[in-house]
Enzyme design. Structure first.
Site, short mmCIF file in Angstrom:
data_model
loop_
_atom_site.label_atom_id
_atom_site.label_comp_id
_atom_site.label_asym_id
_atom_site.label_seq_id
_atom_site.Cartn_x
_atom_site.Cartn_y
_atom_site.Cartn_z
N TRP B 114 -5.29 -0.05 -1.69
CA TRP B 114 -6.68 0.18 -2.03
C TRP B 114 -6.84 -0.10 -3.51
CZ3 TRP B 114 -3.33 4.23 -2.18
CH2 TRP B 114 -3.53 5.25 -3.10
N ASP B 133 1.02 1.87 -2.05
CA ASP B 133 1.87 2.97 -1.58
C ASP B 133 3.30 2.47 -1.46
OD1 ASP B 133 -0.24 4.71 -1.45
OD2 ASP B 133 -0.56 4.51 0.70
#
Lengths: 401, 186, 401, 186
Positions: B114, B133
């Site tokens: 994101w 991540d």
């Protein structure tokens, strides 16, 4: 056609990124910060103060883990899973270390997998993920997973509730054989004078079974006569022992230390009392449970510094049957004399004491909040506190241990 | 009734995202992402730059377009108020054995992420940050932060920090989050 | 032969037990306590104050769980696993409820299983354990797992990162069909005047897609024109909605409430401002992020009491982009007028507000320590605190919700 | 050198346990336990009665053979000092939706257990307590207790409270522990 779309998508995004980056230099004099790649770090080679710390995560045991800690810097360097009453073994400074763990395909249900995972000590990448015929499900005990002194064999204790030890080849990761050790449990590996290897286990009658392993031969078992009473004064499972010379120091609930030279025919020495070394009367056993005294207790309740022969034991004030109470002091004992060297107060009551094996050793303790404490073993002073490293810190494993 | 506004770029990437995402089966997309894209090039960029620019100067403090940026610091990437963490949600990889844009050993950076736009008080510029991540180990639980600048619900996935951004990694288990600079937004 | 041994073993033990029991009556006058059988309890039928409480266990998400709580007695009645960003749906008072979860065969690795587990509401036994084609992995959102108003269909949101909804038959537990909802996400089920069922999803352009389901027909999709700006003032995903009549109350970050009648052609009403109901100026949106005001925020940030039409919204003081901040007050709003009824202070800052659907409703809140609070909705007073019920309490689901 | 003492009963059951346990494959034993024994009858009783009896009166308080018994209470089975919990280790099922000898819904009592001998201050008798684990759901984490009266290491398995006593249940995942009276030891 779909593949083409995905390709165009990426191209479009890269152009977008470049456009944004390109438009930015008009704003300020300072150079715009460069865009960055993502990567994965690799650990530097381990020194003597690299330590593995096992967190059992009692409240959520499926998510147990092992933290790799640089104890000089008090820095977390990485972690690997150690699920559901896992065990760890190996040497953080060696090429690989091992984690025995258990998982179910649907979390709490489904197919159960007992696993021996092999991790590369530098990348923490999983090298092998072997499924085992079984392993004991029990609050982790260090002597349920052990390695032979030469590093070639891995021993996994199983309980069905029958008792067996699976012997795994460290190269092939396959189970070579399984040895029934009926009525006995735990694994204390040894190497005898003839470089013959094997392990001993503690039996329910207070004796030992000694399992000799010879290449291409059926393991042979001998039994040592009972030397302690499990009913009245059991020896702790987490008593320290070194695979290299098979010397064990079996500590009893009351505070006796039994020196035992493990081998094909283990030899039991004369016990000494920790309390007597401190000028106190020996701790009472189960026949007199109300006596309050300094007593050994905890989980990883003792650690052994091999070069100096110093034993570090967690001690607390309590009655008999308080063998799992947290330690309030670490008693440092020279087992060769034997003599009490020092009594070191701990930063917080702890179930764990660990020691590094070098000439400038560090002592490790924990507390119930998952804090990890690093002490200078020479002064007994606190060097670092790592707050909330985990939640249920139960074991340490140092380089060369 | 609509207050919707969006740049051409936005619309293009969004339309594209939807056309890819809507018609490709999970395994196809994952394997394709995994095989053809590197971690740094696979970012579906839905830039938030325009929001920073849309903020009138009267609604800025110290040049910062948001309250987070106005009080952010630039020296300690292990604290939640580090400037790049304006839209992060989760464990800081920098506290888990990784770095601000590096994954800890034993984990793998997601090729997808994101996106946030964060103001750097050091050079008074805003940058586009990809929150990639690190996946494969469990939540590392050292320093946990929740930055919500520009954080939109999951119907705007590239601006949503709740999603486990581990598409295309070998395990979708979430360990920690990094914050890599992928462009300037000023 | 082995079987015979085991049989003899049991007999021996029973005799042993009997002997010990038999010898005891000589000791005291009081009757000896009787030996006890082990059993498993079954829940009594659920009243309106039976509530399911989801604990995401953020730090150890593989061990997420759902607690079954009797809110009158503030008593934990049981729990079931809800692993890794799970979702729950259903009615605790109905025959069964559902948990969508994800697990890996080796814990953090191996084969991934996305599962729809069906639990019997009384025994908490697992009735069906269906593997799904996929589900979205995201911090749990209530509208990622929903049930049709008639209970016959279960909707699972998937994100690959493409967007789809899997439609599962509640009887067979099999996926009937999967609907692509490209660019849209979440599930808000509805039933229209013709008892036609379907669901709507929120799209990235600020509009809705409406999916009509007809027996033995391909689902049909319509799009509602964008009515809000996701960039400037997005609606919360956890906005409340009732499947039975398809009435949704989409709350925006700034504090607007959009009434939307969901259906094959959803109708968007005129929004009202929560702050204006309280005599304050409307909250600013992303164009003016520094303005401090009372704003909606949290996770399960709103609850709706259907019979009275009262909406309960968590509010806090903050700037824009604080939409995930914990609530400091619950604002009770009559959406039919609309009017602010009351501002209820919470026992502790909370990400969660829940409400039971009966005429004597209870309000639920939580805190960061995993405490669970039960308030009387009529007085706003605290009735019970359940300390450390869990660790990351994020959702409640009451009977008849 | 040995201080070992044991009753004939003890020796018999131990020898038996070993002979069964040592030679039976895991699956065989499990299925046999599961199929042929009910939860209440399958207890491998290694009674601790003799230890209580062995404690001289001078080493008792209020008639209790151990410190735990001397300060135990008999009214609240959701507290760790409830008399039956003298050797329990884990979550009290009575706090998790079960009862002192009942498993919470959704779990299953283990047909096997460890054994303790606890003193009941109410009737001044000691009882043999079977600590049967409830299995199938995860650790329920309400009231967690650690009683260690007579707790021996895992080389004396029936007296060890560390073992996950979920042999013979459909899932070996541990949820909580019960404390059922299975005999009088006085």
């Amino acid at each position: 056609m779909k593949a083409t779309k995905a390709g165009a998508f990426v191209a479009c995004l890269l152009v977008g990124g470049a456009l944004i980056g390109g438009a930015s230099h008009v704003h300020a004099e300072e150079p715009v910060l460069q865009t960055e790649q993502s990567d994965t770090l690799t650990l530097p080679p381990a020194g003597p103060h690299r330590v593995l710390v096992q967190d059992a995560v009692y409240e959520h045991a499926k998510d147990g883990r092992i933290y790799v800690v640089d104890a000089d810097k008090a820095r977390l360097m990485g972690m690997v899973q150690a699920a559901y009453n896992a065990n760890m073994a190996g040497n953080p400074a060696a090429k690989a270390f091992y984690v025995a763990e258990t998982a179910w395909s649907h979390g709490n249900r489904g197919t159960k997998a007992d696993i021996l995972a092999t991790y590369d000590s530098r990348s923490l990448a999983i090298v092998n993920d072997e499924e085992l015929p079984g392993r004991a499900l029990v609050t982790p005990k260090a002597h349920n997973l052990q390695i032979s002194a030469d590093g070639k064999k891995i021993f996994v204790y199983d309980m069905t509730p029958g008792n067996a030890v699976h012997i795994i080849d460290a190269n092939t990761h396959k189970v070579e054989t399984s040895v029934d050790i009926a009525g006995c449990s735990l694994i204390y590996p040894w190497t005898d004078a003839n470089r013959q290897s094997g392990f001993s286990s503690i039996c329910g009658n207070g004796g030992l079974v000694n399992v000799s392993l010879k290449a291409n031969a059926v393991p042979t078992l001998t039994h040592t006569a009972p030397f302690f009473s499990p009913d009245i004064d059991p020896v702790f499972e987490n008593s320290p022992e070194a695979a290299a010379d098979g010397q064990a120091w079996f500590i009893t609930y009351s505070g006796l230390v039994w020196p035992v030279a493990l081998g094909p025919d283990s030899t039991v020495g004369t016990p000494f009392s920790l309390q007597k070394l401190a000028g106190q009367k020996p701790g009472s056993d189960a026949k007199n449970p109300f006596d309050v005294a300094w007593r050994p207790g905890g989980w990883q309740l003792a650690a052994f510094h091999r070069k100096t022969g110093h034993l570090f034991v967690l001690m607390h004030r309590g009655t008999f049957w308080t063998h799992k109470a947290h330690g309030q002091e670490i008693w440092e004992v020279d087992v060769r004399k034997p003599a009490l060297i020092r009594r070191i107060p701990v930063p917080a009551p702890t179930s764990l004491v660990g020691i590094t094996q070098d000439a400038e050793p560090l002592i490790f303790t924990s507390d119930d909040q998952g804090d990890f404490f690093i002490l200078d073993a020479k002064t007994g002073h606190l060097r670092h506190k790592m707050p909330h490293l985990g939640s249920s810190l139960i074991y340490t494993l140092s380089s060369g241990e | 009734m609509s207050q919707h506004k969006s740049s051409t770029f936005d619309r293009l990437t969004e339309r594209f995202l939807r056309s890819v995402a809507g018609h490709v089966s999970r395994r196809n997309l994952l394997s394709r992402l995994g095989l053809t894209l590197t971690a740094s090039s696979a970012l579906p960029l839905l830039p938030w730059a325009k929001d920073a620019e849309a903020t009138p100067l009267s609604h800025q403090k110290n040049g910062a377009p948001t309250p987070f940026g106005a009080s952010a610091q630039t020296s300690d990437d292990q604290r939640c108020d580090y400037w790049r963490y304006c839209a992060i949600d989760g464990n800081l990889c920098s506290s888990c054995g990784g770095g601000v844009h590096s994954c800890p050993p034993g984990t793998e950076p997601s090729p997808t992420s994101w996106i946030g736009t964060c103001f750097n008080p050091g050079d008074k510029r805003s940058y586009i940050i990809a929150y990639r991540d690190c996946c494969g180990q469990d939540s590392c639980n050292q320093v946990n932060c929740l930055g919500t600048d520009g954080d939109q619900p999951s119907y705007r996935p590239q601006a949503n920090n709740d999603i486990i951004w581990c598409f295309g990694t070998s395990s979708q288990v979430y360990s920690c989050s990094t914050a890599a600079i992928v462009g300037s937004a000023s």
